[in-house]
Design a protein around this motif. Structure first.
Motif, PDB file in Angstrom:
ATOM      1  N   GLU A  18     106.830   9.740   3.224  1.00  0.00           N
ATOM      2  CA  GLU A  18     106.722   8.539   2.408  1.00  0.00           C
ATOM      3  C   GLU A  18     107.491   7.357   2.989  1.00  0.00           C
ATOM      4  OE1 GLU A  18     107.730   9.580  -1.566  1.00  0.00           O
ATOM      5  OE2 GLU A  18     105.916  10.760  -1.865  1.00  0.00           O
ATOM      6  N   ILE A  19     108.386   7.622   3.937  1.00  0.00           N
ATOM      7  CA  ILE A  19     109.142   6.540   4.567  1.00  0.00           C
ATOM      8  C   ILE A  19     109.146   6.715   6.077  1.00  0.00           C
ATOM      9  CG2 ILE A  19     110.615   6.081   2.570  1.00  0.00           C
ATOM     10  CD1 ILE A  19     112.795   7.748   3.903  1.00  0.00           C
ATOM     11  N   LEU A  20     109.220   5.587   6.782  1.00  0.00           N
ATOM     12  CA  LEU A  20     109.320   5.578   8.240  1.00  0.00           C
ATOM     13  C   LEU A  20     110.444   4.642   8.647  1.00  0.00           C
ATOM     14  CD1 LEU A  20     105.585   5.229   9.347  1.00  0.00           C
ATOM     15  CD2 LEU A  20     106.990   7.273   9.539  1.00  0.00           C
ATOM     16  N   SER A  21     111.047   4.924   9.792  1.00  0.00           N
ATOM     17  CA  SER A  21     112.042   4.007  10.335  1.00  0.00           C
ATOM     18  C   SER A  21     111.326   2.814  10.955  1.00  0.00           C
ATOM     19  CB  SER A  21     112.900   4.708  11.396  1.00  0.00           C
ATOM     20  OG  SER A  21     112.148   4.900  12.586  1.00  0.00           O
ATOM     21  N   PHE A 104      97.985  11.406   6.031  1.00  0.00           N
ATOM     22  CA  PHE A 104      99.433  11.282   6.215  1.00  0.00           C
ATOM     23  C   PHE A 104     100.026  12.493   6.932  1.00  0.00           C
ATOM     24  CE2 PHE A 104      98.621   8.050   3.036  1.00  0.00           C
ATOM     25  CZ  PHE A 104      99.380   7.003   3.540  1.00  0.00           C
ATOM     26  N   SER A 105      99.331  13.618   6.918  1.00  0.00           N
ATOM     27  CA  SER A 105      99.738  14.746   7.761  1.00  0.00           C
ATOM     28  C   SER A 105      99.592  14.362   9.227  1.00  0.00           C
ATOM     29  CB  SER A 105      98.888  15.980   7.458  1.00  0.00           C
ATOM     30  OG  SER A 105      99.150  16.490   6.165  1.00  0.00           O
ATOM     31  N   ALA A 106      98.513  13.649   9.537  1.00  0.00           N
ATOM     32  CA  ALA A 106      98.305  13.184  10.915  1.00  0.00           C
ATOM     33  C   ALA A 106      99.423  12.246  11.337  1.00  0.00           C
ATOM     34  CB  ALA A 106      96.948  12.488  11.032  1.00  0.00           C
ATOM     35  N   MET A 107      99.774  11.320  10.452  1.00  0.00           N
ATOM     36  CA  MET A 107     100.871  10.407  10.769  1.00  0.00           C
ATOM     37  C   MET A 107     102.161  11.182  10.988  1.00  0.00           C
ATOM     38  SD  MET A 107     102.437   7.234   8.535  1.00  0.00           S
ATOM     39  CE  MET A 107     101.052   6.149   8.816  1.00  0.00           C
ATOM     40  N   ARG A 108     102.437  12.128  10.110  1.00  0.00           N
ATOM     41  CA  ARG A 108     103.649  12.959  10.226  1.00  0.00           C
ATOM     42  C   ARG A 108     103.719  13.639  11.585  1.00  0.00           C
ATOM     43  NH1 ARG A 108     102.384  17.906   7.132  1.00  0.00           N
ATOM     44  NH2 ARG A 108     101.299  18.293   9.121  1.00  0.00           N
ATOM     45  N   ASP A 109     102.622  14.274  12.001  1.00  0.00           N
ATOM     46  CA  ASP A 109     102.639  15.045  13.248  1.00  0.00           C
ATOM     47  C   ASP A 109     102.724  14.144  14.468  1.00  0.00           C
ATOM     48  OD1 ASP A 109     102.464  17.361  11.759  1.00  0.00           O
ATOM     49  OD2 ASP A 109     100.286  17.490  11.897  1.00  0.00           O
ATOM     50  N   ASN A 140     108.189  21.560  11.116  1.00  0.00           N
ATOM     51  CA  ASN A 140     108.190  20.202  10.586  1.00  0.00           C
ATOM     52  C   ASN A 140     107.003  19.963   9.659  1.00  0.00           C
ATOM     53  OD1 ASN A 140     109.168  17.280  10.721  1.00  0.00           O
ATOM     54  ND2 ASN A 140     107.063  17.057  11.414  1.00  0.00           N
ATOM     55  N   ALA A 141     105.890  20.644   9.953  1.00  0.00           N
ATOM     56  CA  ALA A 141     104.696  20.521   9.115  1.00  0.00           C
ATOM     57  C   ALA A 141     104.767  21.402   7.870  1.00  0.00           C
ATOM     58  CB  ALA A 141     103.454  20.888   9.929  1.00  0.00           C
ATOM     59  N   ASP A 142     105.852  22.167   7.740  1.00  0.00           N
ATOM     60  CA  ASP A 142     106.114  23.002   6.565  1.00  0.00           C
ATOM     61  C   ASP A 142     105.048  24.091   6.374  1.00  0.00           C
ATOM     62  OD1 ASP A 142     107.740  23.745   4.432  1.00  0.00           O
ATOM     63  OD2 ASP A 142     106.629  22.532   2.980  1.00  0.00           O
ATOM     64  N   VAL A 143     104.624  24.712   7.487  1.00  0.00           N
ATOM     65  CA  VAL A 143     103.630  25.789   7.375  1.00  0.00           C
ATOM     66  C   VAL A 143     104.229  27.160   7.681  1.00  0.00           C
ATOM     67  CG1 VAL A 143     101.717  24.246   7.931  1.00  0.00           C
ATOM     68  CG2 VAL A 143     102.818  25.514   9.765  1.00  0.00           C
ATOM     69  N   GLU A 233      96.230  22.543   4.394  1.00  0.00           N
ATOM     70  CA  GLU A 233      97.375  22.329   5.276  1.00  0.00           C
ATOM     71  C   GLU A 233      96.823  21.980   6.651  1.00  0.00           C
ATOM     72  OE1 GLU A 233     100.608  25.300   5.144  1.00  0.00           O
ATOM     73  OE2 GLU A 233      99.501  26.275   3.524  1.00  0.00           O
ATOM     74  N   LEU A 234      97.139  20.796   7.140  1.00  0.00           N
ATOM     75  CA  LEU A 234      96.634  20.339   8.434  1.00  0.00           C
ATOM     76  C   LEU A 234      97.798  20.080   9.381  1.00  0.00           C
ATOM     77  CD1 LEU A 234      94.276  19.223  10.237  1.00  0.00           C
ATOM     78  CD2 LEU A 234      94.799  16.969   9.262  1.00  0.00           C
ATOM     79  N   VAL A 235      97.658  20.571  10.615  1.00  0.00           N
ATOM     80  CA  VAL A 235      98.658  20.301  11.650  1.00  0.00           C
ATOM     81  C   VAL A 235      97.918  19.828  12.902  1.00  0.00           C
ATOM     82  CG1 VAL A 235     100.612  21.158  12.975  1.00  0.00           C
ATOM     83  CG2 VAL A 235     100.091  22.174  10.743  1.00  0.00           C
ATOM     84  N   ILE A 236      98.354  18.706  13.452  1.00  0.00           N
ATOM     85  CA  ILE A 236      97.799  18.194  14.701  1.00  0.00           C
ATOM     86  C   ILE A 236      98.817  18.455  15.801  1.00  0.00           C
ATOM     87  CG2 ILE A 236      96.950  16.166  15.927  1.00  0.00           C
ATOM     88  CD1 ILE A 236      96.120  14.997  13.258  1.00  0.00           C
ATOM     89  N   LEU A 237      98.501  19.399  16.680  1.00  0.00           N
ATOM     90  CA  LEU A 237      99.379  19.726  17.807  1.00  0.00           C
ATOM     91  C   LEU A 237      99.118  18.755  18.957  1.00  0.00           C
ATOM     92  CD1 LEU A 237     101.194  22.202  17.180  1.00  0.00           C
ATOM     93  CD2 LEU A 237      98.957  22.468  16.083  1.00  0.00           C
ATOM     94  N   PRO A 238     100.080  18.577  19.872  1.00  0.00           N
ATOM     95  CA  PRO A 238      99.941  17.557  20.930  1.00  0.00           C
ATOM     96  C   PRO A 238      98.806  17.805  21.917  1.00  0.00           C
ATOM     97  CG  PRO A 238     102.234  18.244  20.683  1.00  0.00           C
ATOM     98  CD  PRO A 238     101.409  19.196  19.876  1.00  0.00           C
ATOM     99  N   ASP A 239      98.473  19.072  22.203  1.00  0.00           N
ATOM    100  CA  ASP A 239      97.437  19.370  23.179  1.00  0.00           C
ATOM    101  C   ASP A 239      96.832  20.731  22.873  1.00  0.00           C
ATOM    102  OD1 ASP A 239      99.141  21.413  24.537  1.00  0.00           O
ATOM    103  OD2 ASP A 239     100.287  19.660  25.191  1.00  0.00           O
TER     104      ASP A 239
END
Length: 456
Positions: A18-21, A104-109, A140-143, A233-239
């Motif tokens: 809900e917040i970003l730096s 927002f899961s995408a943004m989180r990851d 971090n994705a809480d899975v 539950e969605l997680v976007i891994l880097p590769d």
């Protein structure tokens, strides 16, 4: 593609990120080499485009050239202004809840992956360091839920399959769901949706209220396999390599349905790991299954494994044709065996730490024409090393088929050149021809133009 409908809307997160730096916001806004805007835009567009009848990431991106995202910081959190977004992600101007969560899961990851790159803790030059990185991404994705018994079955297979095969995946998912098993897939359509849909009904029958339908994807594939709405539950891994490792670390068993090059890539990845001497005694239930009409598909695939990796590799899996109950029973018993083994060896239920994954399976493979041409496809290699290189060949084919970067590379340089021993190339050619004939390379009804050329 059909004529697209667009909408302008404003959305806020609910319960996640809900917040970003200020630095994170600037990174997400920034366009160019050091910015994350293009990546976030691509993932967001895929999520908002759930239900698309296209499997071509380039086509989807080009259908919404004026789609934009404004990231707004405000006193009580943050807000996204979506401009010219796909209208099918909204009902009466309000974003569908599952799409909102996944956005927002995408943004989180994306934000977390970027922060990890700058961390002194992360070590991507060692096998243990890469595994630790995957662990932190999932945590971090809480899975990763400590204390819960093993019950996560990974389902792999094609995103574009005939109706009879799709219905069969639902039946298998239903049978597994009746036994209390949760489902993890690549989160898209086809095989990635069917088992979840079947398990949803089964869980309702069993009064299971904490169902988990985990979707694991990565930026290069998400546009071609937009998340299905059942994913909670969605997680976007880097590769792709981190994604594949996440599958085998969180899954307690794997069921493979008919598919194409992507499914073959996943299958070879897992076989290569299970063939490593360190994993010889490790229980890992693996079932290949489909309806009667898919029997020939599995026969050809089974023959390919025999001709390339040998008899020992064939012993790592079972093939079950047209019997959802048997598949579910094998998986349920296999998960019990996994639980007993991990209790005996004091391993976690939520993350398979004991599974040894060699760096050949962890290092990202960039499917450039030069890298593909340099692949060592020799019958003299140990089976698990050959599996790693075959996996890379199929990874390149997937890129050339559906990933925007791969499609553009093929348009510019022509098809990938794949070379190797004739004892490997001949069964590979037979397998790929079978995929083409069965329309497993593209959506049904579309002409497939190979993105590869086998050197014979």
């Amino acid at each position: 593609m059909k004529e697209v409908q667009k909408i302008n809307a404003s959305v806020t997160p609910k319960g996640s990120l809900e917040i970003l730096s200020q630095i994170e916001v600037e990174k997400l806004k920034k366009v160019g080499e050091n910015g994350l805007y293009a990546l976030f835009r691509q993932c967001a567009l895929a999520i908002l485009n759930t239900g698309s009848d296209s499997d071509n990431a380039k086509d989807i991106m080009e259908a919404y050239p004026d789609f934009e995202i404004e990231i707004i910081q405000q006193d009580r959190g943050m807000r996204l202004n979506l401009i010219n977004a796909p209208a099918n992600a909204f009902v009466d101007g309000v974003m569908i809840a599952s799409s909102r969560e996944m956005l927002f899961s995408a943004m989180r990851d994306i934000v977390y992956s970027e922060a990890e790159k700058r961390s002194t803790r992360i070590d991507l030059n060692s096998s243990a360091g890469i595994t630790d990185h995957v662990f932190h991404l999932l945590r971090n994705a809480d899975v990763l839920n400590a204390g819960e018994p093993p019950n996560m079955v990974v389902c792999w297979g094609g995103h574009s399959i005939p109706e009879e095969e799709y219905q069969y995946t639902k039946e298998v998912g239903h049978s597994m769901g009746l036994r209390g098993l949760d489902i993890c897939t690549g989160c898209g359509p086809g095989v990635m949706k069917g088992p979840m849909k079947g398990a949803t009904i089964a869980h309702a029958k069993q009064k299971i209220t904490n169902s988990r339908f985990l979707g694991l994807t990565e930026p290069g594939i998400i546009a071609a396999e937009a998340p299905n709405p059942i994913v909670n539950e969605l997680v976007i891994l880097p590769d792709i390599e981190k994604r594949l490792e996440a599958f085998v670390r969180v899954g307690h068993g794997i069921t493979i349905f008919p598919g194409g090059a992507g499914t073959a890539e996943e299958f070879l990845y897992l076989l290569g790991i299970l063939l490593a001497p360190e994993n010889k005694e490790l229980p890992f239930p693996l079932v290949l299954t489909g309806p009667k009409c898919a029997e020939e598909y599995f026969r050809v695939l089974h023959d390919f494994i025999n001709d390339t990796l040998g008899f020992e590799a064939q012993q790592k899996y079972k093939i079950v044709i047209d019997d959802p109950e048997q598949v579910a029973q094998i998986m349920a018993q296999g998960v019990k065996d996994v639980m007993a083994y991990r209790i005996e060896h004091h391993d976690a239920f939520y993350f398979n730490w004991m599974l040894k994954i060699h760096e050949d399976f962890q290092k990202p493979f960039e499917p450039t024409h030069e890298n593909v041409a340099a692949l060592n496809l020799s019958s003299n290699l140990p089976a698990h090393e050959l599996a790693a290189n075959l996996r890379r060949a199929f990874s390149a084919i997937v890129a050339g088929n559906v990933k925007e970067s791969g499609i553009r590379a093929i348009e510019k340089h022509g098809p990938y050149k794949i070379d190797g021993d004739q004892s490997i190339m001949k069964p590979l050619d037979k397998l790929l021809c079978g995929f083409v004939e069965q329309q497993r390379m593209k959506l049904p009804g579309t002409q497939y133009i190979p993105c590869y050329e086998l050197i014979k």
